[in-house]
Design an enzyme around this catalytic site. Structure first.
Site, PDB file in Angstrom:
ATOM      1  N   ALA A  68      -2.711   8.757  -4.263  1.00  0.00           N
ATOM      2  CA  ALA A  68      -2.384   7.793  -4.700  1.00  0.00           C
ATOM      3  C   ALA A  68      -2.038   6.864  -3.977  1.00  0.00           C
ATOM      4  O   ALA A  68      -1.983   7.695  -2.452  1.00  0.00           O
ATOM      5  CB  ALA A  68      -2.039   8.062  -5.465  1.00  0.00           C
ATOM      6  N   ASP A  69      -2.559   5.402  -3.829  1.00  0.00           N
ATOM      7  CA  ASP A  69      -1.861   4.775  -3.364  1.00  0.00           C
ATOM      8  C   ASP A  69      -1.316   3.035  -3.706  1.00  0.00           C
ATOM      9  O   ASP A  69      -2.211   2.871  -4.416  1.00  0.00           O
ATOM     10  CB  ASP A  69      -3.005   3.798  -2.053  1.00  0.00           C
ATOM     11  CG  ASP A  69      -2.210   2.946  -0.789  1.00  0.00           C
ATOM     12  OD1 ASP A  69      -1.114   3.104  -0.236  1.00  0.00           O
ATOM     13  OD2 ASP A  69      -2.849   1.873  -1.446  1.00  0.00           O
ATOM     14  N   THR A  70      -0.308   2.338  -4.163  1.00  0.00           N
ATOM     15  CA  THR A  70       0.469   1.657  -4.785  1.00  0.00           C
ATOM     16  C   THR A  70       0.243   0.341  -3.585  1.00  0.00           C
ATOM     17  O   THR A  70       0.990   0.356  -2.864  1.00  0.00           O
ATOM     18  CB  THR A  70       1.733   1.590  -5.033  1.00  0.00           C
ATOM     19  OG1 THR A  70       1.640   2.631  -5.680  1.00  0.00           O
ATOM     20  CG2 THR A  70       2.235   0.661  -5.865  1.00  0.00           C
ATOM     21  N   GLY A 105      -3.678   2.732  -7.329  1.00  0.00           N
ATOM     22  CA  GLY A 105      -5.264   3.501  -6.710  1.00  0.00           C
ATOM     23  C   GLY A 105      -4.871   4.828  -6.981  1.00  0.00           C
ATOM     24  O   GLY A 105      -3.799   5.643  -6.363  1.00  0.00           O
TER      25      GLY A 105
END
Length: 188
Positions: A68-70, A105
């Site tokens: 995940a990446d924010t 994402g």
């Protein structure tokens, strides 16, 4: 089937654990990139890079890997993690009394394929005084967070938000949990 979180984020760990998942953490050596992509594409591409690097490093491919990446974006700019206290102060001043978006994402990889998606939330900040910002920055809490803040940090930063609170924190578990449960059942 084993679940691996390809992230060292304590917030993602807490959210995933709170949703009842047992998992291991294997952090990849993937370097996040802020190239000339949209915030959504940036978040998904970084999540894919993390998850793929972790999956590729495994001997046992009978595994589900979650990456995940924010990203926080405001005025057509992605606000990553601040480089230092001065950078955090600058970011918080720009967000003060304004509305921005947060995109996380996510990518789930198994030996049978890849699923990706994203969640987007809207956050409106309170008007922050220089004293408010200084106190928060001195706490050290904004230094490891995209946009230089954590909605969960206990400071009166946020006036309102629309969308998933978990997304703003870093993992939209409402979207991810059903996919993980399905993958862990069917990809055996």
């Amino acid at each position: 089937m084993k679940l691996i979180l390809a992230s060292n984020s304590p917030r993602r760990r807490e959210i995933l654990k709170g949703a009842g998942f047992d998992f291991e953490i294997i952090v990849s050596d993937y370097e996040e990139k802020d190239v000339a992509l949209s915030p959504i594409e940036t978040a998904i591409n970084n999540a894919l890079g993390k998850a793929q690097a972790t999956f590729d490093s495994l001997c046992d491919k009978d595994t589900v890997v979650l990456g995940a990446d924010t990203v926080v974006y405001f005025n057509d700019c992605i606000l990553g993690k601040p480089k230092n206290c001065e950078h955090a102060t600058k970011m918080l001043k720009s967000l003060s009394n304004n509305t921005h978006k947060v995109v996380t994402g996510y990518v789930i990889i198994t030996q049978n394929g890849t699923v990706s998606g994203f969640s987007e939330s809207e956050v409106t900040f309170n008007t922050l005084s220089d004293k408010d910002i200084d106190e928060y920055v001195k706490s050290g809490k904004p230094l490891d967070k995209a946009g230089a803040y954590g909605i969960q940090d206990g400071y009166n930063l946020v006036k309102t938000f629309k969308g998933s609170l978990n997304n703003v924190i870093g993992l939209p578990i409402e979207q991810i949990a059903p996919i993980l449960k399905e993958k862990m059942k069917t990809d055996k």
